[in-house]
Design a protein around this motif. Structure first.
Motif, PDB file in Angstrom:
ATOM      1  N   PHE A  26       0.763  39.190 -16.065  1.00  0.00           N
ATOM      2  CA  PHE A  26       0.800  38.236 -14.966  1.00  0.00           C
ATOM      3  C   PHE A  26       1.915  37.222 -15.189  1.00  0.00           C
ATOM      4  CE2 PHE A  26      -3.665  39.557 -15.457  1.00  0.00           C
ATOM      5  CZ  PHE A  26      -3.823  40.201 -14.252  1.00  0.00           C
ATOM      6  N   LYS A  27       2.523  36.763 -14.104  1.00  0.00           N
ATOM      7  CA  LYS A  27       3.602  35.787 -14.215  1.00  0.00           C
ATOM      8  C   LYS A  27       3.072  34.505 -14.866  1.00  0.00           C
ATOM      9  CE  LYS A  27       6.738  35.708 -11.054  1.00  0.00           C
ATOM     10  NZ  LYS A  27       7.490  35.553  -9.789  1.00  0.00           N
ATOM     11  N   ALA A  28       3.933  33.876 -15.665  1.00  0.00           N
ATOM     12  CA  ALA A  28       3.503  32.756 -16.503  1.00  0.00           C
ATOM     13  C   ALA A  28       2.831  31.640 -15.710  1.00  0.00           C
ATOM     14  CB  ALA A  28       4.702  32.200 -17.266  1.00  0.00           C
TER      15      ALA A  28
ATOM     16  N   PRO B 234      -2.793  30.303 -16.111  1.00  0.00           N
ATOM     17  CA  PRO B 234      -3.947  29.397 -16.184  1.00  0.00           C
ATOM     18  C   PRO B 234      -5.046  29.786 -15.198  1.00  0.00           C
ATOM     19  CG  PRO B 234      -1.909  28.145 -16.246  1.00  0.00           C
ATOM     20  CD  PRO B 234      -1.526  29.571 -15.922  1.00  0.00           C
ATOM     21  N   TYR B 235      -4.641  30.225 -14.005  1.00  0.00           N
ATOM     22  CA  TYR B 235      -5.641  30.681 -13.033  1.00  0.00           C
ATOM     23  C   TYR B 235      -6.345  31.935 -13.538  1.00  0.00           C
ATOM     24  CZ  TYR B 235      -7.713  33.141  -9.171  1.00  0.00           C
ATOM     25  OH  TYR B 235      -8.604  33.835  -8.398  1.00  0.00           O
ATOM     26  N   MET B 236      -5.581  32.891 -14.103  1.00  0.00           N
ATOM     27  CA  MET B 236      -6.166  34.155 -14.530  1.00  0.00           C
ATOM     28  C   MET B 236      -7.199  33.949 -15.631  1.00  0.00           C
ATOM     29  SD  MET B 236      -4.925  36.184 -12.435  1.00  0.00           S
ATOM     30  CE  MET B 236      -5.977  37.438 -13.137  1.00  0.00           C
ATOM     31  N   VAL B 237      -6.968  32.977 -16.501  1.00  0.00           N
ATOM     32  CA  VAL B 237      -7.952  32.661 -17.547  1.00  0.00           C
ATOM     33  C   VAL B 237      -9.283  32.277 -16.910  1.00  0.00           C
ATOM     34  CG1 VAL B 237      -8.545  31.016 -19.371  1.00  0.00           C
ATOM     35  CG2 VAL B 237      -6.254  32.018 -19.292  1.00  0.00           C
ATOM     36  N   TRP B 238      -9.216  31.458 -15.872  1.00  0.00           N
ATOM     37  CA  TRP B 238     -10.442  31.032 -15.201  1.00  0.00           C
ATOM     38  C   TRP B 238     -11.072  32.160 -14.396  1.00  0.00           C
ATOM     39  CZ3 TRP B 238     -13.909  27.236 -15.177  1.00  0.00           C
ATOM     40  CH2 TRP B 238     -13.641  26.136 -15.990  1.00  0.00           C
ATOM     41  N   GLU B 239     -10.259  32.978 -13.739  1.00  0.00           N
ATOM     42  CA  GLU B 239     -10.817  34.094 -12.978  1.00  0.00           C
ATOM     43  C   GLU B 239     -11.596  35.031 -13.892  1.00  0.00           C
ATOM     44  OE1 GLU B 239      -8.725  36.223  -9.517  1.00  0.00           O
ATOM     45  OE2 GLU B 239      -8.660  37.726 -11.109  1.00  0.00           O
TER      46      GLU B 239
ATOM     47  N   VAL C  46     -13.235  24.219 -11.500  1.00  0.00           N
ATOM     48  CA  VAL C  46     -11.830  23.836 -11.341  1.00  0.00           C
ATOM     49  C   VAL C  46     -11.369  24.328  -9.972  1.00  0.00           C
ATOM     50  CG1 VAL C  46     -11.377  23.949 -13.818  1.00  0.00           C
ATOM     51  CG2 VAL C  46     -10.913  25.961 -12.382  1.00  0.00           C
ATOM     52  N   ALA C  47     -10.226  23.816  -9.529  1.00  0.00           N
ATOM     53  CA  ALA C  47      -9.658  24.244  -8.252  1.00  0.00           C
ATOM     54  C   ALA C  47      -8.217  24.690  -8.473  1.00  0.00           C
ATOM     55  CB  ALA C  47      -9.707  23.107  -7.234  1.00  0.00           C
ATOM     56  N   TRP C  48      -7.876  25.806  -7.856  1.00  0.00           N
ATOM     57  CA  TRP C  48      -6.508  26.322  -7.914  1.00  0.00           C
ATOM     58  C   TRP C  48      -5.924  26.248  -6.507  1.00  0.00           C
ATOM     59  CZ3 TRP C  48      -2.776  27.716 -11.230  1.00  0.00           C
ATOM     60  CH2 TRP C  48      -1.738  28.532 -10.778  1.00  0.00           C
ATOM     61  N   VAL C  49      -4.841  25.502  -6.364  1.00  0.00           N
ATOM     62  CA  VAL C  49      -4.205  25.317  -5.058  1.00  0.00           C
ATOM     63  C   VAL C  49      -2.853  26.008  -5.080  1.00  0.00           C
ATOM     64  CG1 VAL C  49      -3.286  23.644  -3.413  1.00  0.00           C
ATOM     65  CG2 VAL C  49      -5.411  23.160  -4.641  1.00  0.00           C
ATOM     66  N   GLU C  50      -2.629  26.875  -4.103  1.00  0.00           N
ATOM     67  CA  GLU C  50      -1.410  27.680  -4.068  1.00  0.00           C
ATOM     68  C   GLU C  50      -0.708  27.480  -2.731  1.00  0.00           C
ATOM     69  OE1 GLU C  50      -0.320  32.379  -4.860  1.00  0.00           O
ATOM     70  OE2 GLU C  50      -2.179  31.520  -5.643  1.00  0.00           O
ATOM     71  N   THR C  51       0.607  27.325  -2.797  1.00  0.00           N
ATOM     72  CA  THR C  51       1.386  27.068  -1.588  1.00  0.00           C
ATOM     73  C   THR C  51       2.234  28.260  -1.168  1.00  0.00           C
ATOM     74  OG1 THR C  51       3.255  26.188  -2.861  1.00  0.00           O
ATOM     75  CG2 THR C  51       1.554  24.625  -2.147  1.00  0.00           C
ATOM     76  N   GLY C  52       2.225  29.354  -1.942  1.00  0.00           N
ATOM     77  CA  GLY C  52       3.049  30.510  -1.635  1.00  0.00           C
ATOM     78  C   GLY C  52       4.226  30.636  -2.582  1.00  0.00           C
TER      79      GLY C  52
ATOM     80  N   ASP D 250       4.236  28.463  -5.663  1.00  0.00           N
ATOM     81  CA  ASP D 250       3.664  28.213  -6.974  1.00  0.00           C
ATOM     82  C   ASP D 250       2.217  27.764  -6.798  1.00  0.00           C
ATOM     83  OD1 ASP D 250       3.831  25.628  -6.046  1.00  0.00           O
ATOM     84  OD2 ASP D 250       5.486  25.037  -7.349  1.00  0.00           O
ATOM     85  N   GLY D 251       1.569  27.478  -7.909  1.00  0.00           N
ATOM     86  CA  GLY D 251       0.180  27.040  -7.853  1.00  0.00           C
ATOM     87  C   GLY D 251      -0.076  25.935  -8.850  1.00  0.00           C
ATOM     88  N   GLU D 252      -1.175  25.235  -8.666  1.00  0.00           N
ATOM     89  CA  GLU D 252      -1.535  24.141  -9.562  1.00  0.00           C
ATOM     90  C   GLU D 252      -3.032  24.166  -9.809  1.00  0.00           C
ATOM     91  OE1 GLU D 252      -1.142  19.246  -9.946  1.00  0.00           O
ATOM     92  OE2 GLU D 252      -0.364  20.296  -8.179  1.00  0.00           O
ATOM     93  N   LEU D 253      -3.404  24.018 -11.061  1.00  0.00           N
ATOM     94  CA  LEU D 253      -4.806  24.002 -11.453  1.00  0.00           C
ATOM     95  C   LEU D 253      -5.295  22.561 -11.571  1.00  0.00           C
ATOM     96  CD1 LEU D 253      -7.119  25.961 -12.379  1.00  0.00           C
ATOM     97  CD2 LEU D 253      -6.451  25.376 -14.718  1.00  0.00           C
ATOM     98  N   PHE D 254      -6.359  22.234 -10.840  1.00  0.00           N
ATOM     99  CA  PHE D 254      -6.957  20.901 -10.889  1.00  0.00           C
ATOM    100  C   PHE D 254      -8.258  20.983 -11.691  1.00  0.00           C
ATOM    101  CE2 PHE D 254      -4.256  20.823  -7.197  1.00  0.00           C
ATOM    102  CZ  PHE D 254      -3.726  19.538  -7.175  1.00  0.00           C
TER     103      PHE D 254
END
Length: 280
Positions: free
Chosen positions: A89-91, A95-100, A225-231, A233-237
């Motif tokens: 997975f792309k770097a 962080p999202y994949m760990v949570w998924e 946690v929340a993962w917000v993606e804009t198309g 990149d993404g950010e983990l809250f």
């Protein structure tokens, strides 16, 4: 090519090896999952998910297992390797994949495209290619995305809800046959006990999550946690207050969405509108 096993017969893929070791240690000790659960204080289903490879669990559980089996720090070391093994997975998305991988509950809003867990190979390929991927990189990323779909299946699969914007469902693939396959796949997924799909009609207008794909992930300790993606990149809250504000927005959107039954009917109507391939 399948992952080679070492001469021991155990997988060299970190996640599979971790699961294999957990099962081996329990069976050598002569315990059932229920007996293990009674001794350590977690549900038997939690340990079942760990041993099936569907969930990686938390460091607290792994530390308790290491102590229980007298293997400290072997299991923790294997767990850390499994968590870090996200090379396909792309770097920016690791962080999202760990949570998924460890989530027991997920709820999602799809603003612009279907979530990866709901995509067919054709959808994933066309979507990723539109973002500029090609060749070997494209093939690798499609395979990685498809490998995640097993997460939704099985008795220990996490609860998954996706609210899908009508815009997403009215943005078809280039090939009508592939688009029909994708819509049918959504209908099939919606019949799973752990999956809930809802459609957000375009008629609701602007709302609290417009143009923002958002995923909430909860582990077996109830941390969310929340993962917000804009198309792009993404950010983990991870901060509680940030997650709470996003959750309130999500709840408002869910209140505007069609019911699961109405949503299935909406997708069926869309499916009927897709032209069939001409007979030859």
């Amino acid at each position: 090519m399948p992952q080679r096993n070492a001469v021991t017969g155990r997988s060299q893929e970190p996640r599979k090896r971790f699961a294999q070791e957990l099962r081996r240690l329990r069976e050598e000790k002569g315990e059932t999952l229920q007996q293990l659960a009674e001794q350590l204080g977690w549900d038997a289903s939690t340990f079942g998910k760990l041993e099936s490879g569907r969930n990686l669990g938390s460091p607290e559980i792994v530390e308790a297992l290491d102590q229980h089996y007298g293997t400290t720090p072997m299991l923790m070391a294997l767990w850390e390797l499994a968590i870090r093994d996200m090379r396909q997975f792309k770097a920016e998305f690791r962080p999202y994949m760990v949570w998924e991988a460890k989530a027991v509950r997920m709820w999602h809003y799809a603003a612009e495209n279907l979530h990866g867990l709901l995509q067919t190979p054709a959808y994933a390929r066309e979507f990723l290619a539109a973002g500029g991927m090609k060749g070997e990189e494209l093939a690798t990323q499609v395979d990685a995305r498809m490998s995640r779909r097993d997460l939704l299946f099985g008795g220990d699969a996490p609860a998954f809800r996706s609210i899908i914007s009508e815009f997403v469902l009215r943005t078809p693939l280039k090939d009508p046959a592939e688009w029909r396959e994708q819509l049918q796949d959504l209908l099939d997924a919606s019949e799973l006990d752990n999956v809930t799909l809802q459609v957000l009609p375009a008629s609701v207008g602007l709302h609290a999550l417009t143009n923002t794909d958002t995923m909430f992930l909860q582990d077996d300790t109830n941390q969310t946690v929340a993962w917000v993606e804009t198309g792009y990149d993404g950010e983990l809250f991870e901060e509680t207050e940030d997650v709470r504000r996003l959750q309130l927005r999500y709840d408002r959107v869910r209140d505007l969405a069609l019911s699961p039954d109405e949503s299935r009917e909406f997708i069926r109507r869309l499916l009927e509108e897709v032209p069939c391939e001409p007979s030859t």
